[in-house]
Design a protein around this motif. Structure first.
Motif, PDB file in Angstrom:
ATOM      1  N   LYS A  22       0.854  -1.183   0.000  1.00 39.20           N
ATOM      2  CA  LYS A  22       0.000   0.000   0.000  1.00 39.20           C
ATOM      3  C   LYS A  22       0.892   1.236   0.000  1.00 39.20           C
ATOM      4  CE  LYS A  22      -0.646   0.655   4.982  1.00 39.20           C
ATOM      5  NZ  LYS A  22      -1.659   0.857   6.048  1.00 39.20           N
ATOM      6  N   PHE A  23       0.318   2.344  -0.421  1.00 38.33           N
ATOM      7  CA  PHE A  23       1.061   3.599  -0.495  1.00 38.33           C
ATOM      8  C   PHE A  23       0.677   4.485   0.691  1.00 38.33           C
ATOM      9  CE2 PHE A  23       1.431   2.030  -4.735  1.00 38.33           C
ATOM     10  CZ  PHE A  23       2.640   2.509  -5.198  1.00 38.33           C
ATOM     11  N   THR A  24       1.696   4.970   1.398  1.00 38.99           N
ATOM     12  CA  THR A  24       1.462   5.876   2.520  1.00 38.99           C
ATOM     13  C   THR A  24       1.610   7.320   2.052  1.00 38.99           C
ATOM     14  OG1 THR A  24       3.797   5.940   3.151  1.00 38.99           O
ATOM     15  CG2 THR A  24       2.449   4.148   4.064  1.00 38.99           C
ATOM     16  N   ASP A  25       1.184   8.244   2.874  1.00 42.06           N
ATOM     17  CA  ASP A  25       1.349   9.661   2.541  1.00 42.06           C
ATOM     18  C   ASP A  25       2.819  10.012   2.383  1.00 42.06           C
ATOM     19  OD1 ASP A  25      -1.377  10.010   2.616  1.00 42.06           O
ATOM     20  OD2 ASP A  25      -1.406  10.838   4.655  1.00 42.06           O
ATOM     21  N   ASP A  26       3.671   9.397   3.215  1.00 43.98           N
ATOM     22  CA  ASP A  26       5.095   9.696   3.113  1.00 43.98           C
ATOM     23  C   ASP A  26       5.666   9.219   1.784  1.00 43.98           C
ATOM     24  OD1 ASP A  26       7.686  10.558   4.387  1.00 43.98           O
ATOM     25  OD2 ASP A  26       8.146   8.448   3.979  1.00 43.98           O
ATOM     26  N   MET A  27       5.231   8.072   1.303  1.00 45.59           N
ATOM     27  CA  MET A  27       5.713   7.575   0.013  1.00 45.59           C
ATOM     28  C   MET A  27       5.359   8.524  -1.119  1.00 45.59           C
ATOM     29  SD  MET A  27       4.711   3.566   0.201  1.00 45.59           S
ATOM     30  CE  MET A  27       5.523   2.397   1.307  1.00 45.59           C
ATOM     31  N   LEU A  28       4.197   9.165  -1.008  1.00 47.26           N
ATOM     32  CA  LEU A  28       3.729  10.058  -2.067  1.00 47.26           C
ATOM     33  C   LEU A  28       4.199  11.500  -1.881  1.00 47.26           C
ATOM     34  CD1 LEU A  28       0.086   8.706  -2.430  1.00 47.26           C
ATOM     35  CD2 LEU A  28       2.075   8.172  -3.844  1.00 47.26           C
ATOM     36  N   ARG A  29       4.926  11.750  -0.803  1.00 48.78           N
ATOM     37  CA  ARG A  29       5.472  13.097  -0.573  1.00 48.78           C
ATOM     38  C   ARG A  29       6.517  13.421  -1.643  1.00 48.78           C
ATOM     39  NH1 ARG A  29      10.060  14.463   2.063  1.00 48.78           N
ATOM     40  NH2 ARG A  29      10.280  12.371   2.981  1.00 48.78           N
ATOM     41  N   MET A  30       6.524  14.674  -2.076  1.00 51.33           N
ATOM     42  CA  MET A  30       7.488  15.094  -3.079  1.00 51.33           C
ATOM     43  C   MET A  30       8.901  15.063  -2.520  1.00 51.33           C
ATOM     44  SD  MET A  30       7.727  18.637  -5.300  1.00 51.33           S
ATOM     45  CE  MET A  30       8.340  19.660  -3.951  1.00 51.33           C
ATOM     46  N   ARG A  31       9.782  14.356  -3.190  1.00 51.43           N
ATOM     47  CA  ARG A  31      11.207  14.364  -2.875  1.00 51.43           C
ATOM     48  C   ARG A  31      11.931  14.918  -4.087  1.00 51.43           C
ATOM     49  NH1 ARG A  31       8.929  10.214  -0.119  1.00 51.43           N
ATOM     50  NH2 ARG A  31       9.868   9.556   1.865  1.00 51.43           N
ATOM     51  N   ILE A  32      12.634  16.038  -3.902  1.00 57.65           N
ATOM     52  CA  ILE A  32      13.365  16.622  -5.020  1.00 57.65           C
ATOM     53  C   ILE A  32      14.798  16.931  -4.617  1.00 57.65           C
ATOM     54  CG2 ILE A  32      11.351  17.552  -6.201  1.00 57.65           C
ATOM     55  CD1 ILE A  32      12.054  20.297  -5.058  1.00 57.65           C
ATOM     56  N   LYS A  33      15.671  16.810  -5.569  1.00 64.41           N
ATOM     57  CA  LYS A  33      17.087  17.072  -5.353  1.00 64.41           C
ATOM     58  C   LYS A  33      17.292  18.547  -4.989  1.00 64.41           C
ATOM     59  CE  LYS A  33      19.436  15.528  -8.745  1.00 64.41           C
ATOM     60  NZ  LYS A  33      20.045  15.547 -10.098  1.00 64.41           N
ATOM     61  N   GLY A  34      17.993  18.794  -3.902  1.00 64.57           N
ATOM     62  CA  GLY A  34      18.251  20.158  -3.488  1.00 64.57           C
ATOM     63  C   GLY A  34      17.179  20.743  -2.580  1.00 64.57           C
ATOM     64  N   GLY A  35      16.031  20.049  -2.445  1.00 70.49           N
ATOM     65  CA  GLY A  35      14.971  20.539  -1.578  1.00 70.49           C
ATOM     66  C   GLY A  35      14.537  21.953  -1.944  1.00 70.49           C
ATOM     67  N   PRO A  36      14.292  22.812  -0.953  1.00 73.81           N
ATOM     68  CA  PRO A  36      13.853  24.183  -1.245  1.00 73.81           C
ATOM     69  C   PRO A  36      14.874  25.002  -2.035  1.00 73.81           C
ATOM     70  CG  PRO A  36      13.444  23.618   1.054  1.00 73.81           C
ATOM     71  CD  PRO A  36      14.296  22.526   0.490  1.00 73.81           C
ATOM     72  N   ALA A  37      16.145  24.526  -2.055  1.00 69.76           N
ATOM     73  CA  ALA A  37      17.185  25.266  -2.784  1.00 69.76           C
ATOM     74  C   ALA A  37      17.304  24.824  -4.236  1.00 69.76           C
ATOM     75  CB  ALA A  37      18.539  25.080  -2.094  1.00 69.76           C
ATOM     76  N   ALA A  38      16.430  23.929  -4.705  1.00 75.57           N
ATOM     77  CA  ALA A  38      16.495  23.453  -6.087  1.00 75.57           C
ATOM     78  C   ALA A  38      16.388  24.626  -7.047  1.00 75.57           C
ATOM     79  CB  ALA A  38      15.368  22.458  -6.348  1.00 75.57           C
ATOM     80  N   SER A  39      17.204  24.616  -8.085  1.00 74.31           N
ATOM     81  CA  SER A  39      17.179  25.703  -9.055  1.00 74.31           C
ATOM     82  C   SER A  39      17.195  25.146 -10.477  1.00 74.31           C
ATOM     83  CB  SER A  39      18.381  26.643  -8.860  1.00 74.31           C
ATOM     84  OG  SER A  39      19.599  25.961  -9.047  1.00 74.31           O
ATOM     85  N   ALA A  40      16.826  25.975 -11.411  1.00 72.68           N
ATOM     86  CA  ALA A  40      16.694  25.548 -12.798  1.00 72.68           C
ATOM     87  C   ALA A  40      18.022  25.068 -13.363  1.00 72.68           C
ATOM     88  CB  ALA A  40      16.166  26.703 -13.644  1.00 72.68           C
ATOM     89  N   ARG A  41      17.926  24.066 -14.262  1.00 70.09           N
ATOM     90  CA  ARG A  41      19.036  23.533 -15.034  1.00 70.09           C
ATOM     91  C   ARG A  41      20.008  22.701 -14.207  1.00 70.09           C
ATOM     92  NH1 ARG A  41      19.295  25.740 -20.169  1.00 70.09           N
ATOM     93  NH2 ARG A  41      21.402  24.993 -20.398  1.00 70.09           N
ATOM     94  N   GLU A  42      19.664  22.363 -12.974  1.00 65.45           N
ATOM     95  CA  GLU A  42      20.558  21.521 -12.178  1.00 65.45           C
ATOM     96  C   GLU A  42      20.293  20.034 -12.393  1.00 65.45           C
ATOM     97  OE1 GLU A  42      21.018  22.282  -8.074  1.00 65.45           O
ATOM     98  OE2 GLU A  42      21.335  24.425  -8.324  1.00 65.45           O
ATOM     99  N   ASN A  43      19.343  19.695 -13.235  1.00 61.66           N
ATOM    100  CA  ASN A  43      18.920  18.308 -13.339  1.00 61.66           C
ATOM    101  C   ASN A  43      18.824  17.903 -14.803  1.00 61.66           C
ATOM    102  OD1 ASN A  43      18.364  18.111 -10.337  1.00 61.66           O
ATOM    103  ND2 ASN A  43      17.118  19.851 -10.934  1.00 61.66           N
TER     104      ASN A  43
END
Length: 332
Positions: free
Chosen positions: A211-232
């Motif tokens: 089953k899928f939990t809320d934590d599994m569906l939470r957004m995980r992104i590289k750099g978190g709040p500091a993520a910026s354009a063109r880094e990926n």
């Protein structure tokens, strides 16, 4: 079938890397010029010759496709591949002139711990030449070529490939360098988002969680709040032996891009530069409506599998604090 892009006859792949820089390149060489198109979905792409692939423009076929790390510096890779092709007498003829046609795309791997102080000129032109010269029908996947320095939100990124055959006997294969801002795995667990499309346990056979939990569906992104354009950016190509026109190749790229959404969460973000090429070697005729739809359906699955295989086969970079590989946590 090797489950590689080179299952398409007349296609060869080569890698070249610089371990100190922690970056590399991948060259896709077509033995004969292939019909090609491009579909761009990410918000921060970096490409070479993308205007040439526009449906309104004249040139329909390409000699190679260059994939590279290095962000905008990596666009030099196409020049190296072009130089090798020129030595082979390959290219688009304009009277006495031959011009090798080499579109390319890049991903951002400048902050992965490698030494990027390369001086006046970046190494990517030479790496592109070496990748083209090394091209063959067998090639490695994982932390190689354009995927050497790649990362994702949770585990080390890499370069993957996969292939399939449609019920009508048309082959389609993909190669993808996975450097996504999002995650290829469900939460922090061993499951791949692309699990429903897995073939013969090619990325561990873990399936999906019960089953899928809320934590599994939470957004995980590289750099978190500091993520910026063109880094990926996730970049790749899907290739078929079907007979396609340039507009049909564009449609194939658009449908096959669905594979990104099946394998990466989230995807096509403002901080991604997601690019997918589609190319056809034009050996087997297909029905232009239902046949092309079926080809796109299989192609999207193959793209998703290639993405998961790239992360599954990746290994961590040898630097302190380097992102762990999936296999470091869950085994091979």
């Amino acid at each position: 079938m090797k489950n590689l892009l080179t299952d398409i006859a007349g296609v060869r792949v080569g890698h070249a890397e610089d371990a100190k820089v922690a970056s590399g390149t991948t060259a896709i060489i077509f033995d004969s010029p292939a019909v090609a198109a491009i579909d761009v979905r990410g918000g921060g792409p970096g490409t070479r010759e993308d205007a040439l692939l526009d449906l309104a423009n004249t040139v329909e076929r390409v000699d190679a496709i260059a994939l590279s790390g290095g962000s905008a510096f990596g666009l030099d890779t196409g020049g190296g591949v072009q130089a090798w092709l020129a030595e082979q007498g390959r290219g688009h003829r304009v009277r006495e002139a031959l011009i090798p046609i080499v579109p390319g795309a890049i991903l951002f791997d400048l902050l992965n711990g490698g030494d990027k102080a390369w001086g006046r000129f970046s190494p990517y032109r030479d790496l592109g030449y070496a990748a083209a010269a090394a091209a063959g029908t067998d090639f490695a996947i994982g932390s190689v070529g354009a995927g050497l320095g790649a990362t994702t939100a949770t585990f080390k990124g890499g370069l993957g490939s996969a292939s399939a055959v449609t019920p009508d006997g048309v082959k389609v294969a993909a190669i993808v360098a996975v450097n996504a801002v999002g995650s290829v795995t469900v939460g922090n667990g061993p499951w791949f988002w692309a699990a429903p499309f897995e073939v013969d346990g090619e990325y561990g056979g873990r399936g999906l969680p019960d089953k899928f939990t809320d934590d599994m569906l939470r957004m995980r992104i590289k750099g978190g709040p500091a993520a910026s354009a063109r880094e990926n950016t996730t970049i790749g190509a899907v290739v078929t032996d079907a007979v396609l026109t340039k507009p049909q190749a564009k449609r194939l790229a658009m449908i096959a891009h669905t594979g990104f959404a099946r394998a990466i969460y989230p995807v096509h973000a403002p901080t991604d530069g997601d690019v997918l090429y589609a190319a056809a070697t034009c050996e087997k005729p297909i029905e232009p409506l239902v046949g092309l739809t079926e080809l796109g359906t299989v192609a999207a699955n193959v793209v998703a599998r290639a993405i998961a295989r790239g992360v599954y086969c990746a290994t961590a970079l040898p630097f302190g604090g380097a992102q762990p590989a999936w296999r470091d946590r869950f085994g091979g």
